[in-house]
Design an enzyme around this catalytic site. Structure first.
Site, short mmCIF file in Angstrom:
data_model
loop_
_atom_site.label_atom_id
_atom_site.label_comp_id
_atom_site.label_asym_id
_atom_site.label_seq_id
_atom_site.Cartn_x
_atom_site.Cartn_y
_atom_site.Cartn_z
N PRO A 253 0.80 -1.01 0.17
CA PRO A 253 -0.06 0.02 0.21
C PRO A 253 0.71 1.20 -0.06
CG PRO A 253 -0.46 -1.38 2.16
CD PRO A 253 0.59 -2.01 1.66
N ASN A 254 0.63 2.35 -0.42
CA ASN A 254 1.30 3.53 -0.95
C ASN A 254 1.63 4.13 -1.89
OD1 ASN A 254 -1.29 4.27 0.88
ND2 ASN A 254 0.08 3.60 2.59
N ARG B 62 5.40 10.91 -2.28
CA ARG B 62 5.46 10.72 -1.29
C ARG B 62 5.90 10.80 -0.08
NH1 ARG B 62 4.95 4.20 1.36
NH2 ARG B 62 4.08 4.72 3.27
N TYR C 123 11.16 8.73 0.86
CA TYR C 123 11.24 7.83 -0.19
C TYR C 123 11.95 8.17 -1.11
CZ TYR C 123 8.23 5.11 3.25
OH TYR C 123 7.40 4.96 4.26
N ASN D 149 7.92 -4.86 -1.64
CA ASN D 149 8.17 -4.38 -0.51
C ASN D 149 6.83 -4.79 0.34
OD1 ASN D 149 7.87 -2.02 0.85
ND2 ASN D 149 8.94 -0.82 -0.85
N ALA E 85 3.27 -1.02 4.88
CA ALA E 85 2.51 -0.73 5.87
C ALA E 85 2.02 -2.45 6.53
CB ALA E 85 1.41 0.10 6.11
N HIS F 104 3.82 -5.40 8.72
CA HIS F 104 3.85 -4.35 9.98
C HIS F 104 2.73 -5.29 10.91
CE1 HIS F 104 7.70 -2.25 9.53
NE2 HIS F 104 7.00 -1.31 8.54
N ASP G 55 1.50 -16.14 5.96
CA ASP G 55 1.18 -17.10 5.70
C ASP G 55 1.27 -17.75 4.11
OD1 ASP G 55 0.59 -17.94 8.28
OD2 ASP G 55 -1.38 -17.59 8.25
N GLU H 222 12.66 -9.31 1.48
CA GLU H 222 12.09 -8.30 1.71
C GLU H 222 12.69 -7.41 1.22
OE1 GLU H 222 10.96 -8.65 5.65
OE2 GLU H 222 10.26 -7.10 5.35
N HIS I 131 12.90 -2.90 2.34
CA HIS I 131 11.91 -1.61 2.34
C HIS I 131 13.09 -0.48 1.29
CE1 HIS I 131 9.12 -3.71 4.90
NE2 HIS I 131 10.22 -4.42 4.79
N ILE I 132 12.46 0.47 1.73
CA ILE I 132 13.43 1.89 0.72
C ILE I 132 14.09 2.67 1.97
CG2 ILE I 132 13.30 4.32 -0.41
CD1 ILE I 132 10.50 3.14 -2.24
N SER I 133 13.20 2.70 2.89
CA SER I 133 13.73 3.55 3.70
C SER I 133 15.04 2.06 4.87
CB SER I 133 12.92 4.40 4.32
OG SER I 133 11.66 3.48 5.32
N ARG J 220 13.46 4.35 12.55
CA ARG J 220 12.56 5.29 12.59
C ARG J 220 11.63 4.04 13.94
NH1 ARG J 220 9.77 4.75 6.45
NH2 ARG J 220 8.25 6.47 7.58
N ARG K 170 8.26 -0.11 13.04
CA ARG K 170 8.61 -0.50 11.76
C ARG K 170 9.23 -1.20 12.35
NH1 ARG K 170 5.92 3.18 7.81
NH2 ARG K 170 5.39 5.34 9.02
C1 DQA Z 1 8.56 0.56 3.38
C2 DQA Z 1 8.12 0.90 4.64
C3 DQA Z 1 7.33 0.49 5.81
O1 DQA Z 1 7.38 1.15 7.54
C4 DQA Z 1 6.38 1.89 5.02
O2 DQA Z 1 5.17 1.40 5.84
C5 DQA Z 1 6.46 1.94 3.54
C6 DQA Z 1 7.31 1.76 3.41
C7 DQA Z 1 9.33 1.26 2.72
O3 DQA Z 1 9.97 0.93 1.40
O4 DQA Z 1 10.46 2.19 3.28
O5 DQA Z 1 5.29 2.14 3.15
O6 DQA Z 1 8.19 -0.56 3.10
#
Ligand code: DQA
Length: 149
Positions: A10-11, A18, A23, A74, A77, A80, A87, A98, A100-102, A107, A111
């Site tokens: 998501p997002n 964003r 990011y 990725n 959210a 978490h 599953d 896996e 994560h950009i950040s 943080r 997270r």
């Molecule tokens: C994220 C980190 C997550 O905590 C966050 O909810 C995201 C992006 C990242 O790519 O850094 O939406 O997965």
């Protein structure tokens, strides 16, 4: 040419707009182009998806059981919160990386835990959007190693 799924939660459709201080300025389309480029160089094809809906990501993981040699994900959210994603990934038998950009560990405390990390063969965090390309490189090595066995 084996297939790698690159799944985004998501997002992430808002990348570029964003919170760019967290990011970066690359869009999801830029990331997809970079992933295709690296995958092609390594002799793989990719299927690239993003959804804001948990069930859709789960359905793609199920689909990947049929035709993918590995998954880069990725989960955003959902990392978490989602036992359902964990599953689904536990029912996928090929390697999973896996991304994560950040740097999630730098943080908020919520997270710091990812359900998906319990399944992932590797986790990349805080390397920006470059993390996706590195994840594909690692996945390609794991796929190659498995082929030799
Ligand atoms: C994220 C980190 C997550 O905590 C966050 O909810 C995201 C992006 C990242 O790519 O850094 O939406 O997965």
């Amino acid at each position: 040419m084996s297939l790698i799924y690159v799944l985004n939660g998501p997002n992430l459709n808002l990348l570029g707009k964003r919170q760019p201080h967290i990011y970066g300025h690359e869009t999801l389309a830029d990331i997809e182009a970079d992933c295709r480029h690296v995958a092609l160089e390594l002799g793989h094809d990719i299927r690239f998806h993003q959804s804001n809906r948990e069930y859709e990501i789960i359905d793609w993981i199920h689909e990947a059981r049929e035709d993918a040699a590995g998954i880069v994900i990725n989960p955003a959210a959902f990392s978490h919160t989602s036992v359902a994603l964990l599953d689904a990934l536990n029912a996928f038998e090929q390697p999973v990386i896996e991304v994560h950009i950040s740097n999630v560990h730098k943080r908020e405390a919520f997270r710091h835990h990812s359900f998906v990390s319990q399944r992932a063969d590797g986790v990349i965090a805080g390397l920006g959007t470059e993390g996706y390309q590195l994840a594909i490189r690692r996945l390609a090595s794991l796929i190659k190693a498995a082929e030799k066995k």
